[in-house]
Design an enzyme around this catalytic site. Structure first.
Site, PDB file in Angstrom:
ATOM      1  N   HIS A 171     -14.764  -0.134 -74.064  1.00  0.00           N
ATOM      2  CA  HIS A 171     -15.790  -0.921 -73.424  1.00  0.00           C
ATOM      3  C   HIS A 171     -16.633  -1.421 -74.731  1.00  0.00           C
ATOM      4  O   HIS A 171     -17.054  -1.973 -75.424  1.00  0.00           O
ATOM      5  CB  HIS A 171     -17.188   0.379 -73.230  1.00  0.00           C
ATOM      6  CG  HIS A 171     -17.669   1.355 -72.783  1.00  0.00           C
ATOM      7  ND1 HIS A 171     -17.542   1.545 -71.242  1.00  0.00           N
ATOM      8  CD2 HIS A 171     -17.003   2.815 -73.133  1.00  0.00           C
ATOM      9  CE1 HIS A 171     -16.836   2.825 -71.292  1.00  0.00           C
ATOM     10  NE2 HIS A 171     -17.205   3.472 -71.692  1.00  0.00           N
ATOM     11  N   GLN A 206     -18.037  -1.541 -66.319  1.00  0.00           N
ATOM     12  CA  GLN A 206     -17.991  -0.049 -67.022  1.00  0.00           C
ATOM     13  C   GLN A 206     -16.910  -0.194 -68.096  1.00  0.00           C
ATOM     14  O   GLN A 206     -17.264  -0.589 -69.309  1.00  0.00           O
ATOM     15  CB  GLN A 206     -17.880   1.068 -66.520  1.00  0.00           C
ATOM     16  CG  GLN A 206     -19.048   2.424 -67.392  1.00  0.00           C
ATOM     17  CD  GLN A 206     -17.562   3.280 -66.366  1.00  0.00           C
ATOM     18  OE1 GLN A 206     -16.413   3.335 -66.762  1.00  0.00           O
ATOM     19  NE2 GLN A 206     -18.393   4.532 -65.927  1.00  0.00           N
ATOM     20  N   SER A 236     -19.188   7.588 -69.512  1.00  0.00           N
ATOM     21  CA  SER A 236     -18.085   6.244 -68.765  1.00  0.00           C
ATOM     22  C   SER A 236     -16.746   7.642 -68.155  1.00  0.00           C
ATOM     23  O   SER A 236     -17.243   7.372 -66.833  1.00  0.00           O
ATOM     24  CB  SER A 236     -17.218   6.796 -70.912  1.00  0.00           C
ATOM     25  OG  SER A 236     -16.554   6.146 -70.470  1.00  0.00           O
ATOM     26  N   LEU A 237     -16.001   7.245 -68.502  1.00  0.00           N
ATOM     27  CA  LEU A 237     -14.821   7.997 -67.728  1.00  0.00           C
ATOM     28  C   LEU A 237     -15.336   9.520 -67.046  1.00  0.00           C
ATOM     29  O   LEU A 237     -15.653   9.633 -65.481  1.00  0.00           O
ATOM     30  CB  LEU A 237     -13.606   9.079 -68.464  1.00  0.00           C
ATOM     31  CG  LEU A 237     -13.140   9.960 -67.744  1.00  0.00           C
ATOM     32  CD1 LEU A 237     -12.450   9.434 -66.410  1.00  0.00           C
ATOM     33  CD2 LEU A 237     -12.246  10.486 -68.783  1.00  0.00           C
ATOM     34  N   ARG A 285      -6.003   3.867 -63.538  1.00  0.00           N
ATOM     35  CA  ARG A 285      -7.255   3.722 -65.235  1.00  0.00           C
ATOM     36  C   ARG A 285      -7.250   4.026 -66.153  1.00  0.00           C
ATOM     37  O   ARG A 285      -7.096   2.958 -67.265  1.00  0.00           O
ATOM     38  CB  ARG A 285      -9.165   4.580 -64.585  1.00  0.00           C
ATOM     39  CG  ARG A 285     -10.315   3.570 -65.617  1.00  0.00           C
ATOM     40  CD  ARG A 285     -11.048   4.978 -65.118  1.00  0.00           C
ATOM     41  NE  ARG A 285     -12.281   3.866 -66.215  1.00  0.00           N
ATOM     42  CZ  ARG A 285     -13.093   4.622 -66.925  1.00  0.00           C
ATOM     43  NH1 ARG A 285     -12.236   5.639 -67.364  1.00  0.00           N
ATOM     44  NH2 ARG A 285     -14.428   4.052 -67.642  1.00  0.00           N
ATOM     45  N   GLN A 345     -13.751  10.665 -72.226  1.00  0.00           N
ATOM     46  CA  GLN A 345     -13.082  10.475 -73.248  1.00  0.00           C
ATOM     47  C   GLN A 345     -13.469  10.708 -75.001  1.00  0.00           C
ATOM     48  O   GLN A 345     -14.419  10.244 -75.486  1.00  0.00           O
ATOM     49  CB  GLN A 345     -12.111   9.865 -72.998  1.00  0.00           C
ATOM     50  CG  GLN A 345     -11.250   9.734 -73.538  1.00  0.00           C
ATOM     51  CD  GLN A 345     -10.291   8.569 -73.103  1.00  0.00           C
ATOM     52  OE1 GLN A 345     -10.143   7.859 -71.537  1.00  0.00           O
ATOM     53  NE2 GLN A 345      -9.076   8.316 -73.924  1.00  0.00           N
TER      54      GLN A 345
END
Length: 258
Positions: A196, A245, A90-91, A115, A11
């Site tokens: 995060h 995560q 991440s994503l 999510r 993202q």
């Protein structure tokens, strides 16, 4: 011949028109947009290709990003182009897990849609993230620890670039202290939440429940997880890694091993 890796962005890399060329020219890519729309209940093509404000809002950004990545992936697969190892920031780890064969496509789109919603709901007032350039990790960690409010290291991207995340005011105050400590630059990131960081723990817990309803398939290639920056060859730990995560620091290129 050397090994090939596919690396998927996270993202913040979104933009209007992403994967449009693949959508226009590849039936397989158009099929991915249709499947993602069906799984999410959204018109993903409209969100990705038409001017709108939703593209930068977490609950929409994530499903759009994964759809664009999957559409490109499908086109590469048609051409017989496959990686030997994969990773995603991440994503982007969900894109990596798609290419590794862990998720059914529909399950991945449904999961990432949820999510995004969970992460948006966890911090409806938003938050902030900033990239810190040219300062050692222990210094950044210490300033975050001593700062007022909630701010923490979110991404260990590479030597010389670390991202912090938290409440907007806390991130701004920490940024000033980091500059005073010698950071070359502190750059605010184009995101809609404090990813995060401890603020996202509730989202991780909700995601964990959804993950329990999804079947995972054995890996067909290894992937490198964000949480440890280590290669994973067994899916046994994947669900826990995806849960943690969301609210834990991600370690990107810090110590990848092939």
């Amino acid at each position: 011949m050397g090994k090939r890796a596919f690396v998927f962005p996270g993202q913040g890399a979104q933009y209007i028109g992403m994967a449009k060329e693949f959508y226009d020219q590849m039936p397989e890519s158009r099929g991915i947009f249709a499947l993602a729309s069906e799984a999410s209940g959204l018109d993903i093509a409209a969100l990705c290709f038409e001017e709108n404000d939703k593209i930068n809002i977490t609950e929409y950004t994530q499903i759009c990003m994964l759809t664009a990545e999957a559409a490109i992936l499908k086109a590469l697969e048609k051409e017989g182009i496959r990686p030997d190892v994969t990773a995603g920031l991440s994503l982007g780890e969900y894109g990596a897990l798609l290419v590794a064969g862990v998720f059914d496509w529909r399950d991945a789109f449904s999961l990432v849609r949820k999510r995004g919603i969970y992460m948006q709901e966890a911090v409806p007032a938003g938050g902030a993230m900033a990239a810190v350039m040219g300062l050692h990790a222990p210094v950044i960690e210490d300033i975050c620890r001593k700062s007022e409010g909630i701010v923490a290291v979110a991404n260990y991207n590479c030597p010389g670039q670390i991202v912090i995340s938290g409440k907007k005011e806390a991130v701004e105050l920490a940024a000033e202290k980091l500059k005073e400590a010698g950071a070359k630059r502190v750059i605010p990131l184009n995101v809609s939440g404090p990813f995060h960081s401890p603020l996202l723990v509730p989202a991780g817990e909700e995601l964990s429940k959804e993950l329990e309803t999804v079947n995972l398939h054995p890996l067909n290639i290894p992937y490198v997880t964000n949480v440890t920056a280590r290669k994973v060859e067994d899916i046994g730990e994947t669900k826990e890694l995806l849960r943690s995560q969301v609210s834990s620091p991600v370690r990107w290129m810090q110590s990848m091993e092939y």
